[in-house]
Write a protein that holds these residues in place. Structure first.
Motif, mmCIF file in Angstrom:
data_model
loop_
_atom_site.group_PDB
_atom_site.id
_atom_site.type_symbol
_atom_site.label_atom_id
_atom_site.label_comp_id
_atom_site.label_asym_id
_atom_site.label_seq_id
_atom_site.Cartn_x
_atom_site.Cartn_y
_atom_site.Cartn_z
ATOM 1 N N SER A 52 -9.588 -16.154 -14.420
ATOM 2 C CA SER A 52 -9.847 -15.052 -15.328
ATOM 3 C C SER A 52 -11.032 -14.229 -14.941
ATOM 4 C CB SER A 52 -9.987 -15.512 -16.753
ATOM 5 O OG SER A 52 -11.257 -16.086 -16.854
ATOM 6 N N ASN A 54 -11.117 -13.365 -11.932
ATOM 7 C CA ASN A 54 -10.558 -12.649 -10.679
ATOM 8 C C ASN A 54 -10.894 -13.408 -9.527
ATOM 9 O OD1 ASN A 54 -9.116 -10.723 -9.722
ATOM 10 N ND2 ASN A 54 -10.455 -9.131 -9.761
ATOM 11 N N ASN A 100 -6.145 -7.859 -1.329
ATOM 12 C CA ASN A 100 -5.646 -6.631 -2.304
ATOM 13 C C ASN A 100 -4.216 -6.529 -2.442
ATOM 14 O OD1 ASN A 100 -4.254 -4.960 -0.341
ATOM 15 N ND2 ASN A 100 -6.160 -4.774 0.813
ATOM 16 N N GLU A 101 -3.810 -5.591 -3.231
ATOM 17 C CA GLU A 101 -2.466 -5.540 -3.928
ATOM 18 C C GLU A 101 -1.454 -5.210 -2.952
ATOM 19 O OE1 GLU A 101 -2.797 -1.827 -6.455
ATOM 20 O OE2 GLU A 101 -4.375 -3.036 -6.866
ATOM 21 N N ILE A 104 0.198 -8.227 -1.642
ATOM 22 C CA ILE A 104 1.169 -8.957 -2.659
ATOM 23 C C ILE A 104 2.484 -8.174 -2.341
ATOM 24 C CG2 ILE A 104 0.613 -7.780 -4.609
ATOM 25 C CD1 ILE A 104 1.132 -10.495 -5.839
ATOM 26 N N THR A 146 8.183 -12.453 -17.963
ATOM 27 C CA THR A 146 7.532 -11.441 -17.646
ATOM 28 C C THR A 146 8.726 -10.466 -16.892
ATOM 29 O OG1 THR A 146 5.781 -12.775 -17.353
ATOM 30 C CG2 THR A 146 5.196 -10.477 -16.986
ATOM 31 N N GLU A 170 2.750 -4.827 -13.018
ATOM 32 C CA GLU A 170 2.639 -5.855 -13.937
ATOM 33 C C GLU A 170 1.427 -6.609 -13.452
ATOM 34 O OE1 GLU A 170 3.798 -5.839 -16.877
ATOM 35 O OE2 GLU A 170 2.902 -7.880 -17.886
ATOM 36 N N LEU A 171 1.545 -7.452 -12.142
ATOM 37 C CA LEU A 171 0.570 -8.490 -11.775
ATOM 38 C C LEU A 171 -0.645 -7.743 -11.575
ATOM 39 C CD1 LEU A 171 2.461 -10.504 -9.123
ATOM 40 C CD2 LEU A 171 1.899 -11.175 -11.650
ATOM 41 N N VAL A 172 -0.783 -6.371 -11.312
ATOM 42 C CA VAL A 172 -2.063 -5.699 -10.837
ATOM 43 C C VAL A 172 -2.694 -4.958 -12.411
ATOM 44 C CG1 VAL A 172 -1.652 -5.799 -8.515
ATOM 45 C CG2 VAL A 172 -1.282 -3.834 -10.007
ATOM 46 N N VAL A 173 -2.051 -4.976 -13.286
ATOM 47 C CA VAL A 173 -2.345 -4.025 -14.315
ATOM 48 C C VAL A 173 -3.543 -4.181 -14.993
ATOM 49 C CG1 VAL A 173 -0.881 -5.222 -16.205
ATOM 50 C CG2 VAL A 173 -1.351 -2.264 -16.306
ATOM 51 N N GLU A 174 -3.822 -5.612 -14.948
ATOM 52 C CA GLU A 174 -5.132 -6.014 -15.772
ATOM 53 C C GLU A 174 -6.340 -5.562 -15.184
ATOM 54 O OE1 GLU A 174 -4.925 -7.618 -18.469
ATOM 55 O OE2 GLU A 174 -2.772 -6.989 -18.206
ATOM 56 N N ASP A 175 -6.225 -5.193 -13.881
ATOM 57 C CA ASP A 175 -7.466 -4.830 -13.231
ATOM 58 C C ASP A 175 -7.779 -3.554 -13.588
ATOM 59 O OD1 ASP A 175 -7.961 -7.158 -11.903
ATOM 60 O OD2 ASP A 175 -6.895 -6.716 -10.151
ATOM 61 N N LYS A 177 -7.641 -1.974 -16.085
ATOM 62 C CA LYS A 177 -8.223 -1.798 -17.330
ATOM 63 C C LYS A 177 -9.612 -2.023 -17.584
ATOM 64 C CE LYS A 177 -4.112 -2.364 -20.406
ATOM 65 N NZ LYS A 177 -3.426 -3.071 -21.567
ATOM 66 N N ASP A 178 -10.085 -2.671 -16.607
ATOM 67 C CA ASP A 178 -11.416 -3.254 -16.603
ATOM 68 C C ASP A 178 -12.367 -2.170 -16.150
ATOM 69 O OD1 ASP A 178 -10.870 -5.455 -17.809
ATOM 70 O OD2 ASP A 178 -11.396 -6.732 -15.944
#
Lengths: 178, 737
Positions: A52, A54, A100-101, A104, A146, A170-175, A177-178
């Motif tokens: 979590s 990262n 980096n994304e 992926i 998911t 979806e997998l990278v969306v969390e980043d 937001k920060d």
């Protein structure tokens, strides 16, 4: 922990400032998992805390980190002090950063050997549970759930096509937001 | 509906990890068997496959092939490894790690939301304890003021949570205008206890004379004694169909329950010799649907299918009366079918704040006083624990280093009408002048049983997190179990995500039976069934689904989004209630008046003012915006937050203060509203506010502003404030969430 740190531009102080910031970040992440507020967490939670933050160590590196944190007396519990000491070093030295994304997306393309632009459910299960660091049944189940949001609406219900291009978001969306 | 015995979804454990190393080695052989022999070597090769070397899919074939060749020595079947599979392997690894990282981050968000719920819940409990400590101080104080001979000397070592200590006594502020009010609070508080002391002599007799008539419009069921199996089944059916039960029958059941409970010992002793099994139910908190689901899955209580209800069946939920009456009726039907333990919410001090008294007032207005008093009496007579086959100890909270079963038998449990106050009344209802050490120790045994929680670390400490009882470590558990010759302790008291949790090397089992307790999707409920001769209980998890969701199960992400939004909303209410104080503190740090402060300052100030210990650094993203330098734009939290109904009527400062203290106000209202009519006079309202000024000096209610607010809220100008309207006025509307 509430001690105040005022940023100063000169060298040594700046380093101290960075370490202080890192430790605050670690404290917050640790506290979330310290349900009974005893400044300790269950050893089983440690991989989740580390992820979590990262960080993506390999399973082997994860084990090494945990071994380093363990206290002789009770191996079920990781104490705050040990956790912070080990993890400060990790963060200061910027270890275990995720790729980096773009990579992926490429990885997903590589596994799509026929260049179809989608996976079937079976494809995904095979790829994720037989190679690398396989997902267990529970994780696999969650992943499929998911993915169900990224199914080509035109594909048949019994044979859904998972459009991985969208799944990456979806997998990278969390980043973002920060 | 889900029923499984899965490990919590939270994290994957180490055993699973070692499986993973194996799988790398065997490349394509799925489901390899877990053996520890070659794990060390594999770990080394594993670290070489990390994705740093995976830059732009350009594998360094040499290095990678070498590492795999090394493996292939051990695994002959894997001798030919092409570059293509290398890439595939690395790609899989990359995706798996990203996926685990993604899951962990969602997990973190979920736990953060849980942190918010739990911290707010526990700080509410603490607050309620402080309030009653404050009342205690008042009682003590008022005795001094009145130069009464009955000087109560409370030698309470409960004082670790005595917030105000003697601060309000010394300055003498309470003498004068407030003393009449204080006496009233004192009086009503003591009355509760006195009534139940003298209940059998006066109160019950008096009540017998006044028959309650049943209106012809009444559609619910009728009850005659004795309570038979059929009546018990009919009652369940009655409540299932949402029909009410007449106050007359409620009182009838409650009176019978009191009589039956008085014959019981402090600890229920149960044997599974005949029944062959027994089911333990944890907190239900007035969630009738959960109870119905349990009965549906596990069968109705009977001598062959006995149940233990481990406390906390009232408060919070909206059907506490129904849930408790079903439990009591089952108990009256057969005392070997239903066993009841007291929980920390079977206590009128908790009921004033957490909704049970409110529920009684709403449902049985004309008889609410009688019903409240009867419930208090029942609660004081509830057994404190249950012992199954002499080996399994079932108790609501837990234990402490002092816990001795033979001592618990000696407690005069009915003394503790509220567990939260030291026993200051003697058997005749008179105030005890000097509380001796023995009394205090006895009282603490009760607190420990009803309020304690287990903790991960060894040792024992006061449960300051929640305010009562203690936190006990595994060493304490081991010691107490040895002293009392126990195999297992089953307790409830804490909401767990999967509805149950083992701790202290499987010696302690927590069972919590209210599903979706914090928010829809927040947690499963669970119950456990113990089979005669079997040491390990079978645990059954369940949760209620909202009608439309039955076919579609939510993904973790969707579930987390739901509970997160709601948790943040709760938190924003706290922000709104403390807006003025927060902003003035933020501004002190914002010397250049830029509208932003550092993240450090923001976290510290927010935590201090709201008195909530939360991971503010993580929460910041959901609460406030950042400027381009990464500083927190502190005013952004409040955009769109307001109290719509009273915004333009009273002054903002006082509405904020009232809102902040609405729970305390409601508690005091409930305590002084002796006939439970739900109405209080404007004078009483003013006095409450003044009392809060002493409780929290920062509240700063001025006389004129209280007057204004009272007038604003008294819409029909009859001089009374309806409590429900009062609370409605403070329903926070936020455009943001």
């Amino acid at each position: 922990m509430t001690k105040e740190t005022t940023p100063k531009p000169d060298g040594k102080d700046e380093a101290e400032h960075i370490v202080a910031q890192i430790q605050k970040k670690l404290t917050d992440a640790f506290d979330v998992f310290d349900g009974d507020k005893t400044r300790s967490v269950d050893v089983k939670e440690v991989p989740t805390i580390i992820h979590s933050l990262n960080l993506v160590p390999t399973q082997g590196e994860m084990r090494d980190l945990i071994t380093e944190m363990e206290d002789g007396d009770n191996s079920d519990i990781i104490k705050y002090e040990k956790f912070t000491a080990v993890m400060t070093d990790v963060l200061v030295n910027k270890k275990f950063k995720p790729a980096n994304e773009n990579k992926i997306y490429k990885a997903l393309q590589v596994l799509d050997t026929e260049n179809k632009g989608y996976y079937t459910k079976e494809d995904l299960i095979r790829m994720m549970t037989t190679e690398g660091e396989p997902l267990n049944a529970e994780e696999m189940n969650e992943m499929l759930q998911t993915c169900s949001a990224f199914i080509d609406p035109e594909s048949a219900a019994e044979n859904p096509k998972i459009l991985y291009k969208y799944y990456i978001n979806e997998l990278v969306v969390e980043d973002t937001k920060d | 509906m889900k029923e499984s015995k899965q490990i919590s979804t939270s994290s994957y454990n180490l055993r699973r990890n070692s499986c993973c190393f194996k799988s790398i080695a065997s490349c394509f052989r799925s489901n390899s068997v877990d053996t520890d022999a070659s794990e060390k070597d594999l770990t080394k090769s594993d670290s070489r496959t990390k994705e740093d070397s995976f830059s732009n899919c350009n594998i360094e074939p040499k290095k990678f092939e070498n590492s795999l060749r090394k493996e292939s020595d051990k695994i002959p079947s894997c001798s030919e490894t092409s570059l293509k599979t290398d890439i595939a392997l690395k790609s899989a690894l990359l995706i798996q790690r990203w996926y685990r990282r993604y899951q962990s981050r969602i997990e973190m968000r979920k736990l953060t939301a849980w942190n918010i719920y739990q911290t707010i819940e526990y700080s509410g409990e603490q607050d309620q304890l402080k309030l009653y400590d404050f009342f205690l101080t008042l009682i003590k104080n008022s005795a001094i003021i009145n130069h009464s001979n009955e000087l109560i000397n409370i030698k309470s070592d409960h004082s670790e949570s005595l917030l105000l200590e003697n601060q309000s006594i010394e300055n003498g502020h309470l003498v004068g205008a407030n003393s009449a009010f204080v006496n009233k609070v004192l009086e009503s508080d003591l009355e509760y206890q006195k009534i139940s002391k003298n209940n059998s002599r006066n109160y019950l007799n008096k009540r017998k004379n006044t028959e309650i008539n049943i209106e012809s419009s009444y559609k619910g069921m009728h009850i005659n004694l004795p309570i038979t199996k059929n009546i018990f089944y009919d009652l369940i059916e009655n409540f299932k169909q949402n029909k009410p039960l007449h106050a007359k029958y409620v009182i009838l059941i409650l009176e019978e329950t009191v009589k039956a409970l008085k014959k019981l010992k402090n600890i229920n002793v149960v044997s599974t010799n005949v029944s062959k099994n027994i089911t333990v139910i944890g907190d239900l908190h007035g969630q009738l649907d959960d109870l119905m689901l349990i009965f549906y899955k596990n069968g109705l209580p009977s001598e062959d299918n006995p149940y233990i209800f481990n406390g906390d069946f009232v408060d919070r939920g909206f059907k506490s009366i129904e849930v408790s009456l079903i439990i009591f009726c089952g108990f009256l039907m057969s005392q070997t079918a239903v066993y009841i333990n007291r929980g920390n919410h079977e206590d009128h001090v908790m009921n004033t704040r957490y909704g049970f008294i409110k529920e009684i007032c709403n449902k049985y207005n004309s008889q609410s006083k009688k019903i409240c008093v009867l419930y208090n009496e029942i609660f004081s007579w509830l057994p404190l624990a249950t012992l199954i086959d002499t080996k399994i100890y079932v108790v609501h909270g837990g234990i402490s280093d002092r816990t001795l079963i033979k001592d618990i038998y000696k407690i005069k449990r009915e003394k503790y009408v509220s567990v939260l106050k030291p026993p200051i009344l003697n058997d005749d209802g008179d105030i005890i002048k000097d509380l001796c050490l023995e009394d205090v120790l006895e009282w603490r045994q009760v607190l420990d049983a009803l309020w304690s929680d287990p903790k991960k670390t060894p040792g024992i400490q006061p449960n300051s997190f929640r305010g009562g009882g203690c936190l006990f470590g595994e060493d304490i558990t081991t010691e107490v179990m040895k002293k009392n010759n126990l195999n297992l302790i089953i307790r409830s008291h804490e909401c767990k995500e999967s509805g149950y949790e083992y701790i202290h090397g499987n010696k302690i089992l927590t069972i919590f039976s209210a599903s979706n307790y914090y928010e829809y999707g927040s947690n499963n409920g669970a119950y456990c069934k113990i089979t005669s001769g079997d040491t390990k209980p079978v645990i059954v998890q369940f949760y209620l689904t909202k009608g439309e969701d039955i076919t579609k199960s939510l993904s973790l992400r969707e579930r987390v989004n739901g509970i997160e939004v709601s948790a943040i909303k709760h938190l924003l209410e706290k922000f709104a209630a403390n807006k003025k104080r927060l902003l003035s503190e933020y501004k002190l740090k914002d010397k250049e008046n830029k509208g932003s402060i550092s993240l450090n300052d923001w976290c510290r100030i927010t935590g201090d003012i709201l008195e909530l210990k939360l991971p503010w650094r993580i929460l910041r993203a959901r609460l406030a915006k950042l400027d381009k330098d990464g500083h927190v734009l502190y005013e952004s939290t409040f955009e769109g937050l307001s109290f719509p109904q009273i915004k333009n009527k009273g002054d903002e400062n006082i509405s904020e203060s009232l809102y902040r203290h609405k729970d305390i106000l409601e508690s005091i209202f409930r305590a002084i509203d002796k006939d439970h009519s739900g109405q209080i006079s404007k004078t009483e309202f003013r006095d409450c506010c003044k009392l809060i000024n002493h409780h929290d000096p920062t509240a700063m209610f001025s006389d004129s502003s209280i007057e204004d607010m009272a007038n604003t809220m008294d819409l029909d100008k009859d001089g009374f404030i309806n409590l429900n309207e009062f609370l409605e006025a403070f329903r926070l509307a936020s455009e943001k969430v």
